[in-house]
Design a protein around this motif. Sequence first.
Motif, mmCIF file in Angstrom:
data_model
loop_
_atom_site.group_PDB
_atom_site.id
_atom_site.type_symbol
_atom_site.label_atom_id
_atom_site.label_comp_id
_atom_site.label_asym_id
_atom_site.label_seq_id
_atom_site.Cartn_x
_atom_site.Cartn_y
_atom_site.Cartn_z
ATOM 1 N N TYR A 266 0.786 -1.194 -0.046
ATOM 2 C CA TYR A 266 0.055 0.067 -0.014
ATOM 3 C C TYR A 266 1.037 1.125 0.129
ATOM 4 N N ASN A 268 -0.337 5.564 -0.504
ATOM 5 C CA ASN A 268 -1.491 6.311 -0.362
ATOM 6 C C ASN A 268 -2.008 7.085 -1.609
ATOM 7 N N LEU A 270 -2.476 5.111 -4.331
ATOM 8 C CA LEU A 270 -3.221 4.102 -5.218
ATOM 9 C C LEU A 270 -4.687 4.564 -5.557
ATOM 10 N N SER A 274 -11.889 2.362 -3.304
ATOM 11 C CA SER A 274 -11.691 1.861 -1.750
ATOM 12 C C SER A 274 -10.840 2.655 -0.888
ATOM 13 N N ASN A 275 -9.535 3.034 -1.514
ATOM 14 C CA ASN A 275 -8.664 3.876 -1.063
ATOM 15 C C ASN A 275 -9.005 5.392 -0.970
ATOM 16 N N GLN A 276 -10.005 5.780 -1.939
ATOM 17 C CA GLN A 276 -10.385 7.224 -1.870
ATOM 18 C C GLN A 276 -11.371 7.313 -0.662
ATOM 19 N N LEU A 279 -9.116 7.337 2.500
ATOM 20 C CA LEU A 279 -8.482 8.693 2.412
ATOM 21 C C LEU A 279 -9.429 9.896 3.070
ATOM 22 N N GLU A 296 -3.010 1.958 7.173
ATOM 23 C CA GLU A 296 -3.799 1.204 6.495
ATOM 24 C C GLU A 296 -3.969 -0.205 7.085
ATOM 25 N N ASN A 300 -7.345 -2.108 8.471
ATOM 26 C CA ASN A 300 -7.783 -3.108 7.718
ATOM 27 C C ASN A 300 -8.044 -4.398 8.812
ATOM 28 N N SER A 331 -10.506 -3.477 1.151
ATOM 29 C CA SER A 331 -9.536 -2.756 1.978
ATOM 30 C C SER A 331 -9.026 -1.489 0.989
ATOM 31 N N PRO A 332 -8.312 -0.383 1.571
ATOM 32 C CA PRO A 332 -7.695 0.397 0.747
ATOM 33 C C PRO A 332 -6.874 -0.041 -0.196
ATOM 34 N N GLU A 333 -6.280 -1.233 -0.252
ATOM 35 C CA GLU A 333 -5.199 -1.670 -1.041
ATOM 36 C C GLU A 333 -5.720 -2.759 -1.997
#
Length: 391
Positions: A266, A268, A270, A274-276, A279, A296, A300, A331-333
């Motif tokens: 990950y 930030n 990306l 999901s990451n938006q 954030l 992150e 998670n 998840s964000p990643e």
Amino acid sequence: MEASSRQPANPAPADDGWRIGVLYSRTGVTSATGSEHFFGTVLAIEEVNAAGGVGGRLLDPVVYDPKSDPDEYRRLATRMLQEDDVTVIFGCSTSSSRKAVLPVIERTNALLWYCSIYEGFEYSPNVIYTGGVPNQNSMQLAAYLLRNHGRRFFLVGADYIYPRESNRIMRDMVEQHGGEIVEELYLPSDADPAALEEVVRQIKDIAPDVVFSTLIGRGARDFYRLYREHGIDPAQIPIASLTMTEGETRMIGSELCGSHIVSASYVNTLNLASNQRFLKSWHARFGDQPASMWSEMAYNQVHLFALALARTGSLDTARLVEAVHEVEFDSPEGVLKIDPENNHAILTPRIAVCRPDGSFDIVWEGRGPVKPDPYLTTYGFAEFWLDGESA
């Protein structure tokens, strides 16, 4: 939950909520990483509770600061398990702290959620490992560096298990594929500037193709600063790492970090929906503090836990472990799952280069998630030569 530690003298009855432990260092040599773990945990707990908790009961955290001391980790983990009615702990940032609490966790049949990357070569039925292991970061980094930067590697690390094991793995991979380790040095975890400066002088004299750093905390940040002060150009001799992230580039001075390299699942920048979402929530809670893999991964694992807990309706360790093998989190990643064979996360490897503003550009991304192989039963190096693969 306030973003600060509390030490409850008289814990509320467990049936008031789901009692959980949070054990990250907010002070001491690993305070930067530990604080990011802590904030990611805070955000996820608050999100779960804002949505009504799990089964109508809120997550009820007991929080202590072990001050980057393995003995304090062991003492406070024991206090949580014996006095605070805790059976599930989110905590530990380093392998030394994880190793310190593991006997207590296993003896009481509790469950530790460990979100840091680490050197592998461990399995416990009482631990969920959500950070990357070497076949998800080190192998890809070695292949990328050999292909793009040259074959002469200088290794420098802190003197404890994670750096020594990471460097052993890096040495094996580099030497097996035509590279050379020109030097391998270790310093105390909180190395003084004079010792770091001597290492930088050696790097300048030897002029390797790349430096692989497993320094941590203040020592790592000082190392990056001294690197530029001594006139070494990262575009020519980059520092490659598994741990340098957006929070620390800001602490170092982002203008000093351009062209250095990180291998991580990950960053930030990306470009995922999901990451938006993550954030947006992160900045609403913590302002302009940058999110990183440390925050992150901690975020998670709390959400994975909440999904598993919704299935079990119980904090029973065996039932939670079984349930977490059956859930996934967007998840964000990317979609995050736990491998039932070894309790480690299935992750997508990525390699990124730091910009002069301290954020990262992804320069390579795996074709898909990689199953964890914590015991490195095979290096499988050939598949990571990155032919035709780029972000």
